[in-house]
Write an enzyme that holds these catalytic residues in place. Sequence first.
Site, PDB file in Angstrom:
ATOM      1  N   HIS A 269       6.908  -6.251  23.065  1.00  0.00           N
ATOM      2  CA  HIS A 269       7.306  -4.876  23.382  1.00  0.00           C
ATOM      3  C   HIS A 269       8.820  -4.870  23.525  1.00  0.00           C
ATOM      4  O   HIS A 269       9.389  -5.697  24.230  1.00  0.00           O
ATOM      5  CB  HIS A 269       6.646  -4.420  24.689  1.00  0.00           C
ATOM      6  CG  HIS A 269       6.742  -2.945  24.918  1.00  0.00           C
ATOM      7  ND1 HIS A 269       7.938  -2.302  25.149  1.00  0.00           N
ATOM      8  CD2 HIS A 269       5.779  -1.988  24.943  1.00  0.00           C
ATOM      9  CE1 HIS A 269       7.701  -1.003  25.315  1.00  0.00           C
ATOM     10  NE2 HIS A 269       6.399  -0.784  25.196  1.00  0.00           N
ATOM     11  N   ASP A 328      -1.518  -3.108  25.661  1.00  0.00           N
ATOM     12  CA  ASP A 328      -2.673  -2.852  24.814  1.00  0.00           C
ATOM     13  C   ASP A 328      -3.675  -3.999  24.785  1.00  0.00           C
ATOM     14  O   ASP A 328      -4.845  -3.788  24.467  1.00  0.00           O
ATOM     15  CB  ASP A 328      -2.211  -2.530  23.386  1.00  0.00           C
ATOM     16  CG  ASP A 328      -1.381  -1.262  23.374  1.00  0.00           C
ATOM     17  OD1 ASP A 328      -1.869  -0.252  23.902  1.00  0.00           O
ATOM     18  OD2 ASP A 328      -0.240  -1.289  22.874  1.00  0.00           O
TER      19      ASP A 328
END
Lengths: 392, 392
Positions: A269, A328
Amino acid sequence: MSLCQHADEQGKKVFWGLEGLYVNETEICYIDNDSGKIYYRGYDLEELVKYASFEEVAYLLLYGKLPNARELEEFSRQLRARRFIDSSVIDLLKMLPADAYPIDVLRLSIDYYCTRKKFINTGSLKDNYELAIDLISKLPVVLAYFYRISKGLDVVLPREEFDHPANFYYMMMGREPDPVEYEAVKTIFIIYADHSLANSTFTAITVASTLSDLGSAIIAALSSLKGPLHGGANREVVNMILEIGDEENVEKFVKEKIERKERIMGFGHRVYKSSSRGDPRVPILKEVARKLAEKKGGKYLKVFKIAERLENEVTSRLGSKGVRPNVDLYAGVLLYLLDIPPDYNPAIFAISRIVGWVAHVLEYWKHNRLIRPLERYVGPIGLKYVPLSERE
Amino acid sequence: MSLCQHADEQGKKVFWGLEGLYVNETEICYIDNDSGKIYYRGYDLEELVKYASFEEVAYLLLYGKLPNARELEEFSRQLRARRFIDSSVIDLLKMLPADAYPIDVLRLSIDYYCTRKKFINTGSLKDNYELAIDLISKLPVVLAYFYRISKGLDVVLPREEFDHPANFYYMMMGREPDPVEYEAVKTIFIIYADHSLANSTFTAITVASTLSDLGSAIIAALSSLKGPLHGGANREVVNMILEIGDEENVEKFVKEKIERKERIMGFGHRVYKSSSRGDPRVPILKEVARKLAEKKGGKYLKVFKIAERLENEVTSRLGSKGVRPNVDLYAGVLLYLLDIPPDYNPAIFAISRIVGWVAHVLEYWKHNRLIRPLERYVGPIGLKYVPLSERE
């Protein structure tokens, strides 16, 4: 072709992906990489997950303060009262193929609803909060209805005594969640509710900056969330884990992915790349997932263990390069543990994140400025128009 | 509240509205303020308007070169072949209120079409061009159908021998455009086809950067275009002119607007603010509008003259501050001269600009980078969670 490129355009600095660039001021969400914490309106997300209801958190994000008892009661009442969808929307759901993407179905339903109601931006905060609460309340209902209609099941009507996460689970699954399941749904709803300027939220304020309406901003945000580099990732994660199939295949899978320089879903990320602590949402979701997996056992526990092994394998190989699990990974696992079909995962992200989209749009409108960047031209100029008959 | 604001966040430079910031490299469109010219793929827009068909310009924007005779024939054939819409979309149009906003109707139709077809981003350029040509071809058809259905008129079927602009006018108005009308429609279609990173185009690439699909990028772009600071402006312009009503009211209107510091629709544009030449699209549209207004006379000529008087009045008062007519002033007038109801103006912008959206998305995907900026946090952190019963 680029021989006659315009000299003025040379040497312009291009901010690809707007990486590292501040485009807005906010009081909604703060990601503190030093302490490894995320704050909603100044409150530690971990504490909110532990102590607050989804309704409290939604109110906090939307109105900027934790509600008192009277405010919370009124807000919850409004959410409950709007848990019904027009019969015309149900007709629309019935016109769709059973295997339509649920995130598309959510977008289309809002699109249809807003088009019929002729929503425009009146500039009234009251109108906008009303539409916001309406959509926040209805989105899970639409999703549950579509799920049951597409499976040929009877639709389940909302129940007054259930709060927002419990009612969603009930309407979709046709049974009340047990306490561990409830905690899982509530945690996902709170965790996904905002994450500063994720692509979909930035899309929402970009659209809103033309003074287009709130419904349009949300429709655009849903269009963004669909992408596999954003809200589509929690679906890919589950499909990847099911494809791996067994804990003992993890090492080989990771090795091959790294050799082929392919992305491993659920990892990495931009915001946490240079943070030694990683994404603060991961340990929160992981603990809830562990609890539910251990309770359910069997194929559920197996999926959790594959994810945990993946986490260890990838972190030990790529952690030093800033590649660590993101939200996620365990959100995907948790949704699997809740028996949500993977295609529904991005849509569940959406029914939570809509809160953050609305909060950001309303905040941006307080000091609105049209978002209109430039692009560096690297093509030719001054080409001579050649008549069609003379072209080769 | 901001007492405990995080120290790290102080002094971060915020790029409000991304003004003056380069976020991309492009070979599609170049605005040259020095020479007062706009180039599509290196060709002077003024020359394209004069010599090229809409199909040639669309091909140029989409594929990066002017087509030869064979390529143009094939591209035109594909556009013609796709001028039919599914009966299910027609059913949907019939479910909408007659006074729904046409731009919403376009968005909803694409949304419905893409949801039913389960479009995702396959990464195949061939698939994407196919969907692009399909949508470029169908959008005007949907608009014409909705216009006629909502007015209780019989729908008009497409005609093979008409090109893209002529067929649109024919299907909407039920009669072939005369040569001056045809020139007007074609000019609007070409002029609106791209304008570098306008908000809607930036929205399209922002959404596309998550690897969401082309349909989603277009749906988001339509959501942006609806805004009165963007594609909604050509509608506001006409309503404003009709409200002014007469040339002799213009001076008073402008004076009052300036005194009240209110925006005058159809004037001012960030990109042309510091250009002494203004928006190059204005004189092109103005001349076509003058020709059509003089030919039609009466109320049409009156509207043109009010616009021209407005231009003179505003420019003489605010021109030195960079406030000059923008594309929407005479585009709005021209659409009025073509008997298009003002509510349809943003939708007509859309059926042209979709070409630029597609061209930009396909170009961005060649070197895709997720668009994910930051925001400067100016709120508190470390607030203590207070149980509900103790809140005031």
